[in-house]
Motif scaffolding. Structure first.
Motif, PDB file in Angstrom:
ATOM      1  N   ARG A  70      39.766  37.055  43.094  1.00 53.03           N
ATOM      2  CA  ARG A  70      38.609  36.451  42.418  1.00 53.03           C
ATOM      3  C   ARG A  70      37.607  37.523  42.013  1.00 53.03           C
ATOM      4  O   ARG A  70      37.094  37.520  40.896  1.00 53.03           O
ATOM      5  N   ALA A  71      37.335  38.455  42.911  1.00 53.17           N
ATOM      6  CA  ALA A  71      36.383  39.537  42.619  1.00 53.17           C
ATOM      7  C   ALA A  71      36.906  40.418  41.486  1.00 53.17           C
ATOM      8  O   ALA A  71      36.154  40.787  40.577  1.00 53.17           O
ATOM      9  N   PHE A  72      38.188  40.727  41.524  1.00 52.21           N
ATOM     10  CA  PHE A  72      38.795  41.571  40.486  1.00 52.21           C
ATOM     11  C   PHE A  72      38.692  40.902  39.121  1.00 52.21           C
ATOM     12  O   PHE A  72      38.291  41.521  38.142  1.00 52.21           O
ATOM     13  N   ALA A  73      39.032  39.612  39.041  1.00 59.47           N
ATOM     14  CA  ALA A  73      38.976  38.875  37.775  1.00 59.47           C
ATOM     15  C   ALA A  73      37.548  38.797  37.239  1.00 59.47           C
ATOM     16  O   ALA A  73      37.336  38.724  36.025  1.00 59.47           O
ATOM     17  N   ALA A  74      36.565  38.841  38.137  1.00 59.97           N
ATOM     18  CA  ALA A  74      35.157  38.801  37.739  1.00 59.97           C
ATOM     19  C   ALA A  74      34.632  40.186  37.359  1.00 59.97           C
ATOM     20  O   ALA A  74      33.473  40.321  36.978  1.00 59.97           O
ATOM     21  N   GLY A  75      35.483  41.204  37.485  1.00 55.64           N
ATOM     22  CA  GLY A  75      35.082  42.556  37.107  1.00 55.64           C
ATOM     23  C   GLY A  75      34.459  43.364  38.222  1.00 55.64           C
ATOM     24  O   GLY A  75      33.914  44.439  37.978  1.00 55.64           O
ATOM     25  N   GLY A 135      45.074  56.309  40.783  1.00 57.00           N
ATOM     26  CA  GLY A 135      45.176  56.161  39.337  1.00 57.00           C
ATOM     27  C   GLY A 135      45.249  54.695  38.954  1.00 57.00           C
ATOM     28  O   GLY A 135      44.822  53.814  39.718  1.00 57.00           O
ATOM     29  N   TYR A 136      45.798  54.440  37.782  1.00 60.85           N
ATOM     30  CA  TYR A 136      45.874  53.063  37.285  1.00 60.85           C
ATOM     31  C   TYR A 136      46.972  52.286  37.998  1.00 60.85           C
ATOM     32  O   TYR A 136      48.088  52.776  38.157  1.00 60.85           O
ATOM     33  N   LEU A 137      46.616  51.078  38.440  1.00 58.98           N
ATOM     34  CA  LEU A 137      47.530  50.186  39.135  1.00 58.98           C
ATOM     35  C   LEU A 137      47.547  48.840  38.421  1.00 58.98           C
ATOM     36  O   LEU A 137      46.620  48.507  37.687  1.00 58.98           O
ATOM     37  N   ILE A 138      48.582  48.075  38.704  1.00 59.30           N
ATOM     38  CA  ILE A 138      48.624  46.685  38.268  1.00 59.30           C
ATOM     39  C   ILE A 138      48.126  45.851  39.435  1.00 59.30           C
ATOM     40  O   ILE A 138      48.711  45.868  40.518  1.00 59.30           O
ATOM     41  N   ALA A 139      47.010  45.157  39.216  1.00 59.52           N
ATOM     42  CA  ALA A 139      46.471  44.270  40.237  1.00 59.52           C
ATOM     43  C   ALA A 139      47.118  42.904  40.037  1.00 59.52           C
ATOM     44  O   ALA A 139      47.148  42.382  38.923  1.00 59.52           O
ATOM     45  N   VAL A 192      44.520  45.563  34.930  1.00 61.96           N
ATOM     46  CA  VAL A 192      44.597  46.975  35.293  1.00 61.96           C
ATOM     47  C   VAL A 192      43.440  47.312  36.219  1.00 61.96           C
ATOM     48  O   VAL A 192      42.297  46.927  35.964  1.00 61.96           O
ATOM     49  N   GLY A 193      43.749  48.028  37.282  1.00 61.62           N
ATOM     50  CA  GLY A 193      42.730  48.532  38.182  1.00 61.62           C
ATOM     51  C   GLY A 193      42.849  50.037  38.277  1.00 61.62           C
ATOM     52  O   GLY A 193      43.930  50.594  38.079  1.00 61.62           O
ATOM     53  N   LEU A 194      41.751  50.699  38.575  1.00 71.47           N
ATOM     54  CA  LEU A 194      41.756  52.136  38.800  1.00 71.47           C
ATOM     55  C   LEU A 194      41.464  52.353  40.277  1.00 71.47           C
ATOM     56  O   LEU A 194      40.398  51.961  40.776  1.00 71.47           O
ATOM     57  N   TYR A 195      42.427  52.952  40.980  1.00 72.07           N
ATOM     58  CA  TYR A 195      42.273  53.180  42.414  1.00 72.07           C
ATOM     59  C   TYR A 195      41.933  54.646  42.663  1.00 72.07           C
ATOM     60  O   TYR A 195      42.720  55.539  42.326  1.00 72.07           O
ATOM     61  N   VAL A 196      40.739  54.875  43.225  1.00 68.67           N
ATOM     62  CA  VAL A 196      40.316  56.219  43.619  1.00 68.67           C
ATOM     63  C   VAL A 196      39.436  56.126  44.858  1.00 68.67           C
ATOM     64  O   VAL A 196      38.655  55.176  45.000  1.00 68.67           O
ATOM     65  N   HIS A 197      39.589  57.085  45.759  1.00 65.79           N
ATOM     66  CA  HIS A 197      38.746  57.202  46.951  1.00 65.79           C
ATOM     67  C   HIS A 197      38.616  55.897  47.727  1.00 65.79           C
ATOM     68  O   HIS A 197      37.532  55.516  48.164  1.00 65.79           O
ATOM     69  N   GLU A 209      38.825  52.859  46.701  1.00 69.35           N
ATOM     70  CA  GLU A 209      38.185  51.779  45.959  1.00 69.35           C
ATOM     71  C   GLU A 209      39.068  51.359  44.789  1.00 69.35           C
ATOM     72  O   GLU A 209      39.614  52.198  44.078  1.00 69.35           O
ATOM     73  N   LEU A 210      39.208  50.046  44.599  1.00 71.37           N
ATOM     74  CA  LEU A 210      39.903  49.507  43.441  1.00 71.37           C
ATOM     75  C   LEU A 210      38.843  49.062  42.441  1.00 71.37           C
ATOM     76  O   LEU A 210      38.059  48.154  42.725  1.00 71.37           O
ATOM     77  N   ARG A 211      38.834  49.730  41.296  1.00 72.72           N
ATOM     78  CA  ARG A 211      37.869  49.409  40.243  1.00 72.72           C
ATOM     79  C   ARG A 211      38.537  48.505  39.222  1.00 72.72           C
ATOM     80  O   ARG A 211      39.583  48.849  38.675  1.00 72.72           O
ATOM     81  N   SER A 212      37.912  47.382  38.975  1.00 72.80           N
ATOM     82  CA  SER A 212      38.442  46.434  38.000  1.00 72.80           C
ATOM     83  C   SER A 212      38.215  46.973  36.592  1.00 72.80           C
ATOM     84  O   SER A 212      37.110  47.361  36.232  1.00 72.80           O
ATOM     85  N   MET A 213      39.302  47.001  35.799  1.00 76.61           N
ATOM     86  CA  MET A 213      39.222  47.422  34.405  1.00 76.61           C
ATOM     87  C   MET A 213      39.321  46.208  33.468  1.00 76.61           C
ATOM     88  O   MET A 213      39.567  46.359  32.277  1.00 76.61           O
ATOM     89  N   VAL A 214      39.125  45.011  34.021  1.00 80.65           N
ATOM     90  CA  VAL A 214      39.175  43.804  33.207  1.00 80.65           C
ATOM     91  C   VAL A 214      38.003  43.876  32.224  1.00 80.65           C
ATOM     92  O   VAL A 214      36.850  44.009  32.635  1.00 80.65           O
ATOM     93  N   PRO A 215      38.289  43.800  30.922  1.00 83.39           N
ATOM     94  CA  PRO A 215      37.206  43.893  29.932  1.00 83.39           C
ATOM     95  C   PRO A 215      36.159  42.798  30.130  1.00 83.39           C
ATOM     96  O   PRO A 215      36.491  41.676  30.534  1.00 83.39           O
ATOM     97  N   LYS A 216      34.900  43.119  29.844  1.00 77.16           N
ATOM     98  CA  LYS A 216      33.805  42.159  30.058  1.00 77.16           C
ATOM     99  C   LYS A 216      34.082  40.800  29.440  1.00 77.16           C
ATOM    100  O   LYS A 216      33.824  39.782  30.066  1.00 77.16           O
TER     101      LYS A 216
END
Length: 181
Positions: free
Chosen positions: A126-131, A144-148, A161-166, A168-175
């Motif tokens: 839910r958090a990922f889909a919300a950005g 690097g880039y992962l498939i969430a 697409v998520g970016l995983y670094v340090h 943390e999974l960063r959501s790359m879902v466009p706004k």
């Protein structure tokens, strides 16, 4: 890029990219005629090496560049070059340090992946889909880039697409595609 001894074409002899038209990717780097353009072989190898998507998945697809490194995948063939607004869907950004798959590509082809896929729990999905970005220390694969993805009715469904670094999974879902679920 330098000299490409395999086809006798030097960088100075290559054409420049025309960002207003689609140009089909050459089969291999040796067949490149446009400076900086990725090859079909490199794109298919990237998806196989990074995500474990079998090269045969793309047997009936062609790859095109429009703009600077915006790669499109098309289920079929067309004459090249072609001046139209869209052809298939964007799948990859290449003219940058790290190639980045698109959300559309992941949602269409991500079910074929068996590497660099992170399964998210319901609250994480839910958090990922919300950005939203989340600390996720449990990933032990490559950064690097992962498939969430998230389990839906017993099937793993790609979200984006998520970016995983340090850790943390960063959501790359466009706004414009983010959703509160």
């Amino acid at each position: 890029m330098g000299n490409d001894a395999s086809n006798g074409v030097s960088e100075g002899d290559l054409e420049q990219n025309d960002g207003q038209q689609f140009g089909r990717l050459p089969a291999t780097a040796a067949e490149r005629t446009v400076e900086g353009r990725a090859s079909r072989e490199a794109v298919v190898d990237y998806f196989a090496d990074r995500f474990g998507i079998a090269p045969e998945t793309f047997d009936d697809h062609t790859f095109w560049e429009k703009g600077a490194g915006k790669i499109w995948v098309y289920g079929g063939s067309a004459p090249s070059p072609v001046e139209i607004e869209a052809l298939g869907m964007t799948c990859l950004r290449t003219r940058q340090e790290h190639w980045k798959p698109t959300t559309d590509f992941v949602q269409r082809f991500g079910r074929e992946a068996d590497e660099c896929v992170i399964e998210l729990e319901p609250d994480e999905a839910r958090a990922f889909a919300a950005g939203e970005d989340r600390d996720l220390e449990r990933w032990d694969g490559d950064w690097g880039y992962l498939i969430a993805a998230h389990d839906v009715a017993g099937e793993l469904e790609p979200i984006g697409v998520g970016l995983y670094v340090h850790g943390e999974l960063r959501s790359m879902v466009p706004k414009g595609r983010q959703r509160e679920l």
